[in-house]
Design a protein around this motif. Structure first.
Motif, PDB file in Angstrom:
ATOM      1  N   GLN A   7       9.058  -0.623 -49.973  1.00  0.00           N
ATOM      2  CA  GLN A   7       8.834   0.684 -49.366  1.00  0.00           C
ATOM      3  C   GLN A   7       7.609   1.353 -49.983  1.00  0.00           C
ATOM      4  N   GLN A   8       7.433   1.179 -51.271  1.00  0.00           N
ATOM      5  CA  GLN A   8       6.245   1.714 -51.940  1.00  0.00           C
ATOM      6  C   GLN A   8       6.043   0.920 -53.216  1.00  0.00           C
ATOM      7  N   THR A   9       4.829   0.914 -53.707  1.00  0.00           N
ATOM      8  CA  THR A   9       4.563   0.233 -54.966  1.00  0.00           C
ATOM      9  C   THR A   9       3.189   0.647 -55.472  1.00  0.00           C
ATOM     10  N   MET A  10       2.799   0.099 -56.628  1.00  0.00           N
ATOM     11  CA  MET A  10       1.452   0.233 -57.142  1.00  0.00           C
ATOM     12  C   MET A  10       0.884  -1.172 -57.268  1.00  0.00           C
ATOM     13  N   CYS A  11      -0.351  -1.279 -57.766  1.00  0.00           N
ATOM     14  CA  CYS A  11      -0.949  -2.598 -57.933  1.00  0.00           C
ATOM     15  C   CYS A  11      -1.777  -2.628 -59.213  1.00  0.00           C
ATOM     16  N   SER A  12      -2.176  -3.821 -59.610  1.00  0.00           N
ATOM     17  CA  SER A  12      -2.961  -3.984 -60.834  1.00  0.00           C
ATOM     18  C   SER A  12      -4.283  -3.219 -60.766  1.00  0.00           C
ATOM     19  N   HIS A  13      -4.882  -3.164 -59.574  1.00  0.00           N
ATOM     20  CA  HIS A  13      -6.149  -2.445 -59.400  1.00  0.00           C
ATOM     21  C   HIS A  13      -5.986  -0.971 -59.748  1.00  0.00           C
ATOM     22  N   ALA A  14      -4.877  -0.359 -59.298  1.00  0.00           N
ATOM     23  CA  ALA A  14      -4.631   1.053 -59.591  1.00  0.00           C
ATOM     24  C   ALA A  14      -4.420   1.276 -61.085  1.00  0.00           C
ATOM     25  N   ILE A  15      -3.727   0.335 -61.744  1.00  0.00           N
ATOM     26  CA  ILE A  15      -3.483   0.474 -63.181  1.00  0.00           C
ATOM     27  C   ILE A  15      -4.792   0.379 -63.964  1.00  0.00           C
ATOM     28  N   VAL A  16      -5.674  -0.515 -63.550  1.00  0.00           N
ATOM     29  CA  VAL A  16      -6.983  -0.612 -64.209  1.00  0.00           C
ATOM     30  C   VAL A  16      -7.720   0.731 -64.113  1.00  0.00           C
ATOM     31  N   THR A  17      -7.601   1.381 -62.955  1.00  0.00           N
ATOM     32  CA  THR A  17      -8.256   2.681 -62.768  1.00  0.00           C
ATOM     33  C   THR A  17      -7.750   3.704 -63.777  1.00  0.00           C
ATOM     34  N   CYS A  18      -6.446   3.713 -64.041  1.00  0.00           N
ATOM     35  CA  CYS A  18      -5.899   4.714 -64.966  1.00  0.00           C
ATOM     36  C   CYS A  18      -5.949   4.241 -66.415  1.00  0.00           C
ATOM     37  N   GLN A  19      -6.528   3.069 -66.659  1.00  0.00           N
ATOM     38  CA  GLN A  19      -6.733   2.608 -68.032  1.00  0.00           C
ATOM     39  C   GLN A  19      -8.211   2.752 -68.409  1.00  0.00           C
ATOM     40  N   VAL A  20      -9.040   1.806 -68.017  1.00  0.00           N
ATOM     41  CA  VAL A  20     -10.463   1.875 -68.383  1.00  0.00           C
ATOM     42  C   VAL A  20     -11.173   3.012 -67.664  1.00  0.00           C
ATOM     43  N   LEU A  78     -16.234   3.377 -64.768  1.00  0.00           N
ATOM     44  CA  LEU A  78     -15.576   2.361 -63.943  1.00  0.00           C
ATOM     45  C   LEU A  78     -16.217   2.338 -62.568  1.00  0.00           C
ATOM     46  N   ILE A  79     -16.565   1.147 -62.094  1.00  0.00           N
ATOM     47  CA  ILE A  79     -17.027   0.959 -60.714  1.00  0.00           C
ATOM     48  C   ILE A  79     -15.972   0.137 -59.979  1.00  0.00           C
ATOM     49  N   GLU A  80     -15.406   0.719 -58.941  1.00  0.00           N
ATOM     50  CA  GLU A  80     -14.443  -0.014 -58.111  1.00  0.00           C
ATOM     51  C   GLU A  80     -15.214  -0.690 -56.984  1.00  0.00           C
ATOM     52  N   HIS A  81     -15.269  -2.003 -57.023  1.00  0.00           N
ATOM     53  CA  HIS A  81     -15.961  -2.753 -55.971  1.00  0.00           C
ATOM     54  C   HIS A  81     -14.968  -2.964 -54.842  1.00  0.00           C
ATOM     55  N   SER A  82     -14.925  -1.968 -53.942  1.00  0.00           N
ATOM     56  CA  SER A  82     -13.820  -1.910 -52.979  1.00  0.00           C
ATOM     57  C   SER A  82     -14.142  -0.942 -51.846  1.00  0.00           C
ATOM     58  N   PRO A  83     -13.336  -0.967 -50.785  1.00  0.00           N
ATOM     59  CA  PRO A  83     -13.401   0.125 -49.802  1.00  0.00           C
ATOM     60  C   PRO A  83     -12.960   1.427 -50.465  1.00  0.00           C
ATOM     61  N   ILE A  84     -13.320   2.538 -49.863  1.00  0.00           N
ATOM     62  CA  ILE A  84     -13.059   3.837 -50.474  1.00  0.00           C
ATOM     63  C   ILE A  84     -11.562   4.119 -50.571  1.00  0.00           C
ATOM     64  N   GLY A  85     -10.753   3.501 -49.735  1.00  0.00           N
ATOM     65  CA  GLY A  85      -9.308   3.738 -49.773  1.00  0.00           C
ATOM     66  C   GLY A  85      -8.675   3.358 -51.093  1.00  0.00           C
ATOM     67  N   CYS A  86      -9.258   2.385 -51.791  1.00  0.00           N
ATOM     68  CA  CYS A  86      -8.723   1.979 -53.094  1.00  0.00           C
ATOM     69  C   CYS A  86      -8.923   3.059 -54.145  1.00  0.00           C
ATOM     70  N   SER A  87      -9.732   4.051 -53.828  1.00  0.00           N
ATOM     71  CA  SER A  87      -9.981   5.146 -54.781  1.00  0.00           C
ATOM     72  C   SER A  87      -9.121   6.370 -54.488  1.00  0.00           C
ATOM     73  N   ALA A  88      -8.148   6.225 -53.616  1.00  0.00           N
ATOM     74  CA  ALA A  88      -7.306   7.367 -53.244  1.00  0.00           C
ATOM     75  C   ALA A  88      -6.504   7.918 -54.414  1.00  0.00           C
ATOM     76  N   SER A 146     -17.148   4.214 -56.492  1.00  0.00           N
ATOM     77  CA  SER A 146     -16.700   3.212 -55.525  1.00  0.00           C
ATOM     78  C   SER A 146     -17.922   2.675 -54.797  1.00  0.00           C
ATOM     79  N   THR A 147     -17.964   1.361 -54.573  1.00  0.00           N
ATOM     80  CA  THR A 147     -19.064   0.798 -53.779  1.00  0.00           C
ATOM     81  C   THR A 147     -18.854   1.042 -52.286  1.00  0.00           C
ATOM     82  N   ASN A 148     -17.674   1.562 -51.923  1.00  0.00           N
ATOM     83  CA  ASN A 148     -17.429   2.007 -50.541  1.00  0.00           C
ATOM     84  C   ASN A 148     -17.761   0.910 -49.531  1.00  0.00           C
TER      85      ASN A 148
END
Length: 548
Positions: A89-102, A110-120, A147-149
């Motif tokens: 129903q809901q969860t988190m992911c390793s990418h989100a945890i990296v964001t709240c760590q480094v 931190l540069i998220e090489h991702s679509p902008i949605g991963c930066s929500a 984010s590289t968007n």
């Protein structure tokens, strides 16, 4: 002390082995805490461990043997049988945890090489970062994340040029001491080569540029993101030629209030917090500490073990410091590691004399109260210990995953086994990662007076059932001796104000069908996935219609 044989951490590799592969971690299970200890002990046997056994009945042994099977094809040893849920129903992911760590370091980017949605998640983590800085008496600031968007053309033709330019922009705007680059599901799918880009940009910019392979589908549980973040710091930031600072202790933590300084001052130790709110220099000196410890083995075991294996910085072989006995154990272990055993014993005796009368008063006020814990794995084991020190009955808990062993492999760090042996069993002990639809049933079967929650998304469910929640936003709140008293006092305050929850219960319905709310087994969908098939639903409807 017995040590479980776990594969050594290889810092030559950029990618980290997932927890489920490395440690046999699981995310769906239901039973008692003692049963899970026994099953985890079975896994340890398959990892060639001389670990003490827990006595169980013949029936439990048969169930245990059947659940584990013969381990054929498992690779890393016998994995505990999971209940395979057909959806989340809901969860988190390793990418989100990296964001709240480094992403929560003070002078890195931190540069998220991702679509902008991963930066929500950035607003949420920025708020946590700001609060954490205030708790640690550090200058107020915002996270520094880009984010590289990625857009449609980037997904088709690649986006390494975009990534290189983002690195240059980050350097120009913030002049960081290091840049972390996080992989996303999208960039993993199209095969973006983070390592080669990182190497070239490191040469161009003259600072560490650190690739992190944390795409969301890499691991089934978000805690692998802790390991990935710590792996990057260990590979490219930590001092490779350290000189030991004999009064420095690493505390691997999140955003909690600095209670460790007061706890360790009698031993003459300075605290070096890692990784959240840490500076580049604080991360760099991790290899110079005399010893490492953590508030939660789920979070800290990977980095503590990497420091131990690669730089000879020992980690504390002890349960976490929650509850009287475990705090005593922890302080003695620290004292032994730094040659301050007499000082540790003196401090323990002083604290016992001070806190035991206060705890006795709290136990009297909390007599007959029942609680429920819904947090991360090792942290929950510590919280249950604290509640039972206060005389609170804990018949149920849900943890968001379970590690049968930690990277250090130290028997003294087996927090679930320590809980069962020192504070008794938890008859309803569930492993499930923040699944709101299961929560009502899990709470109903134990009928608690309150819930302690770490991930606040579960709190509204409890509130609608008339159950007040303590959202443990400051994870250090229940720590050590004073943490028992802090927790007892705040629970008394919460239990005195239940009217709002009772009003919600009368006027707000849970968003689930009567059929689901009537189910006693919250894992029925794992055991009977055919329930979700359209044909099954139609046939049941026809049977019901015919019976009418």
């Amino acid at each position: 002390m017995a040590v479980t044989k776990v594969a050594e951490i290889n810092l030559d590799l950029a990618a980290v082995s997932n927890r489920e592969d490395r440690l046999g971690s699981i995310i769906s299970w239901d039973g008692s805490a003692s049963q899970l200890v026994a099953l985890s002990g079975n896994q340890s046997e398959h990892r060639n461990v001389a670990a003490p056994r827990i006595t169980i009945s013949k029936q439990e042994y048969a169930e245990k043997k059947g659940a584990c099977g013969d381990c054929s094809g498992k690779g890393t040893g016998c994995n505990i049988e999971e209940l395979k849920m057909p959806f989340n129903q809901q969860t988190m992911c390793s990418h989100a945890i990296v964001t709240c760590q480094v992403g929560n370091t003070t002078d890195c980017v931190l540069i998220e090489h991702s679509p902008i949605g991963c930066s929500a998640t950035h607003p949420r983590y920025d708020q946590g970062y700001k609060i954490g800085l205030l708790r640690r008496d550090k200058p107020y600031d915002s996270i520094k994340a880009f984010s590289t968007n990625l857009l449609e053309n980037d997904m088709i033709f690649g986006a390494t040029d975009k990534l290189r330019q983002t690195c240059r922009d980050a350097k120009r705007r913030f002049n960081p001491k290091a840049i972390f680059i996080s992989m996303s599901c999208s960039t993993a799918i199209i095969g973006e080569d983070l390592e080669s880009v990182s190497l070239k940009m490191e040469e161009e910019l003259g600072i560490p540029v650190i690739p992190l392979h944390c795409e969301g589908f890499r691991s089934k549980h978000w805690s692998t993101g802790f390991d990935i973040s710590q792996h990057g710091v260990m590979r490219q930031i930590v001092n490779k030629k350290p000189h030991t600072q004999k009064d420095l202790i690493n505390i691997i933590a999140l955003w909690g209030t600095d209670y460790f300084t007061e706890l360790l001052q009698p031993l003459g130790l300075r605290v070096n917090y890692l990784i959240d709110m840490a500076s580049f220099d604080e991360m760099r000196q991790a290899s110079e500490a005399v010893v490492s410890a953590t508030f939660c083995h789920t979070l800290g075991s990977y980095m503590a073990t990497a420091l131990e294996q690669n730089y000879g910085v020992p980690q504390i072989e002890s349960p976490q410091p929650y509850g009287i006995a475990a705090t005593d154990y922890w302080l003695r272990a620290v004292g032994k590691a730094v040659g301050k055993e007499a000082e540790a014993e003196k401090y323990i005796a002083e604290q016992h004399a001070r806190i035991l009368p206060q705890i006795a008063e709290l136990r009297e006020k909390l007599k007959g109260v029942k609680g429920f814990i819904a947090t991360g794995s090792a942290y929950a084991h510590g919280l249950i210990s604290v509640l039972r020190e206060l005389g609170i009955q804990v018949d149920g808990s849900v943890v968001f995953h379970h590690d049968p062993v930690y990277d250090g492999g130290h028997e003294a760090q087996n927090t679930l086994k320590y809980l069962v042996e020192n504070y008794g069993d938890v008859p309803h002990f569930t492993v499930s990662k923040t699944q709101q639809f299961q929560f009502p049933g899990l709470l109903r079967r134990v009928n608690p007076d309150f819930v302690i929650i770490r991930h606040p998304g579960l709190a509204p469910v409890a509130a609608k059932m008339g159950i007040p929640s303590l959202v443990m936003g400051d994870e250090h709140f229940p720590l050590a001796y004073d943490g028992i008293i802090r927790t007892g006092n705040i629970l008394i305050a919460i239990l005195a104000r239940k009217k709002f929850n009772n009003v919600l219960k009368r006027h707000v319905k849970l968003p689930y069908t009567d059929w689901w709310l009537s189910q006693e087994d919250q894992f029925i969908l794992a055991k009977h996935p055919e329930i979700l098939d359209d044909e099954y639903v139609e046939s049941k409807a026809k049977i019901k219609e015919a019976a009418a």
